[in-house]
Scaffold this active site. Sequence first.
Site, PDB file in Angstrom:
ATOM      1  N   GLY A 118      41.258  38.762  33.670  1.00 44.88           N
ATOM      2  CA  GLY A 118      40.521  39.919  34.169  1.00 44.88           C
ATOM      3  C   GLY A 118      41.287  41.190  33.827  1.00 44.88           C
ATOM      4  O   GLY A 118      42.143  41.203  32.929  1.00 44.88           O
ATOM      5  N   ASN A 119      41.003  42.236  34.575  1.00 46.28           N
ATOM      6  CA  ASN A 119      41.594  43.541  34.291  1.00 46.28           C
ATOM      7  C   ASN A 119      43.123  43.507  34.285  1.00 46.28           C
ATOM      8  O   ASN A 119      43.760  44.037  33.365  1.00 46.28           O
ATOM      9  CB  ASN A 119      41.063  44.539  35.328  1.00 46.28           C
ATOM     10  CG  ASN A 119      41.663  45.903  35.155  1.00 46.28           C
ATOM     11  OD1 ASN A 119      42.643  46.242  35.803  1.00 46.28           O
ATOM     12  ND2 ASN A 119      41.110  46.688  34.253  1.00 46.28           N
ATOM     13  N   LYS A 168      41.979  46.623  53.498  1.00 46.70           N
ATOM     14  CA  LYS A 168      41.291  45.825  52.472  1.00 46.70           C
ATOM     15  C   LYS A 168      39.868  45.586  52.906  1.00 46.70           C
ATOM     16  O   LYS A 168      39.565  45.566  54.109  1.00 46.70           O
ATOM     17  CB  LYS A 168      41.990  44.475  52.304  1.00 46.70           C
ATOM     18  CG  LYS A 168      41.721  43.819  50.972  1.00 46.70           C
ATOM     19  CD  LYS A 168      42.613  44.424  49.905  1.00 46.70           C
ATOM     20  CE  LYS A 168      42.466  43.774  48.575  1.00 46.70           C
ATOM     21  NZ  LYS A 168      43.571  44.168  47.686  1.00 46.70           N
TER      22      LYS A 168
HETATM   23  N1  GLU Z   1      43.158  46.461  44.642  1.00 44.01           N
HETATM   24  C1  GLU Z   1      44.425  46.906  44.187  1.00 44.01           C
HETATM   25  C2  GLU Z   1      45.546  46.212  44.921  1.00 44.01           C
HETATM   26  O1  GLU Z   1      45.412  45.119  45.439  1.00 44.01           O
HETATM   27  C3  GLU Z   1      44.528  48.429  44.229  1.00 44.01           C
HETATM   28  C4  GLU Z   1      44.321  49.025  45.572  1.00 44.01           C
HETATM   29  C5  GLU Z   1      44.166  50.543  45.541  1.00 44.01           C
HETATM   30  O2  GLU Z   1      44.240  51.126  44.487  1.00 44.01           O
HETATM   31  O3  GLU Z   1      43.962  51.093  46.623  1.00 44.01           O
HETATM   32  O4  GLU Z   1      46.652  46.684  44.954  1.00 44.01           O
END
Ligand code: GLU
Length: 428
Positions: free
Chosen positions: A221-222, A107
């Site tokens: 949001g999205n 992350k």
């Molecule tokens: N940010 C999204 C999550 O928390 C997607 C992560 C990704 O596609 O790598 O799962």
Amino acid sequence: MADRSYNAFEMAQSQFDKVADQLDLDEATRDLLRYNAREYHVSIPVRMDDGSFKVFRGYRVQHNDSRGPAKGGIRFHPMETIDTVRALAMWMTWKTAVVDIPLGGGKGGVICDPHNLSMREQEQICRGWVRQLSRDMGPVNDIPAPDVMTNAQHMLWMLDEFETLRGERLPGFITGKPVGMGGSLGRTEATGYGVIFTVREALKALDIPPAKTTASIQGFGNVAQYAIELFNRIGGKTICVSSWDQKDQTSYSFKKSSGVDLDELRGITDRFGGIDKDKAKGLGYEVLPGEAWIEQKVDILIPAALEHQITKENVSKINDSVKIIAEGANGPTTPEADEVISKRGIFMIPDLLANAGGVTCSYFEQVQSNMNYFWDKDEVLGKLDSKMTSAFNAVSELAEKRKLYMRDAAYVIAIGRVAQASKDRGWV
Ligand code: GLU
């Protein structure tokens, strides 16, 4: 993220410890998986539009890559902390494992508020973040994606910077790219739709026809918007959503008992999911305090905003009518609140399962980018549905068989897979 007294990483570690005991993991495996494999802290100098310089702090954390390259989004938020990013990286490892895609967990985050930054300034942050991390990331070791307050445009700037530095076209470096620029059809919808695929399966398991159900959603949001879209399509009705008001620096809930109108609300929402409360009033919405979403008399609650939202302080506000909670956000429920929810017998679809649609579609995007051959939307969403449905079934079957809470069952599967991969590689 907003409350400094709460530590997301400690919460992630305590969730891990609980399951490590159940799995009877040995000391070395625990020691490996309780911590992140690598983390990077970077400073990103940006020349602002007024000519001054400002230095932004950014992070990238790689939790575990035993099952494949680290994978996970990058968030822009003024209250980002390293411990939140650490927790989110660990949660990504469990998420990719529970849906069984060949990726690990990572992350990233930058402490900044895109509400107050021009597009040019945001572009500089994206490029600066990549410049600082390009040696340690890439299509075969760590792949970012969109998350809170980042989108396809940010991903494209990051890709462009990475490819410029490497002198090659490497579309597998990042996912969530714009369609036509290496992105996958369905990626924008994937997280929200994925939440509803799991809700649909939970309703089936509980023998409740979707057409009779109502939902209240935190966020707009999205994730929330596409969850509402698919929930409507399966016959459900969303009666309440909430959103952050940048001007008032607080959130509000927006209620319409006859059902919120998605297009109407989208028309009065900024690009961060902030709904204009005066316009909403004009359209007949009741504007309520931010936390009102949690106390609605509905069948389904979907927290789809940030971590640390259902806590020991507000969990008692959950109405007796609620049968399912589907975590669209990462880490919205604290362990204390989770215990109450589990005791009340509410069917929990935990974050690592409920919101895994995004990263699953990211994996499909990588596959398509690598082949340089792109599928149509129905093919992407069909594959997404079957991946999410089989992950849901595996978790609910284990929960049923071992009489486990759904979150614990999901963790048992995920941590078991990652522990096994780490062992097979001879790491522990
Ligand atoms: N940010 C999204 C999550 O928390 C997607 C992560 C990704 O596609 O790598 O799962």
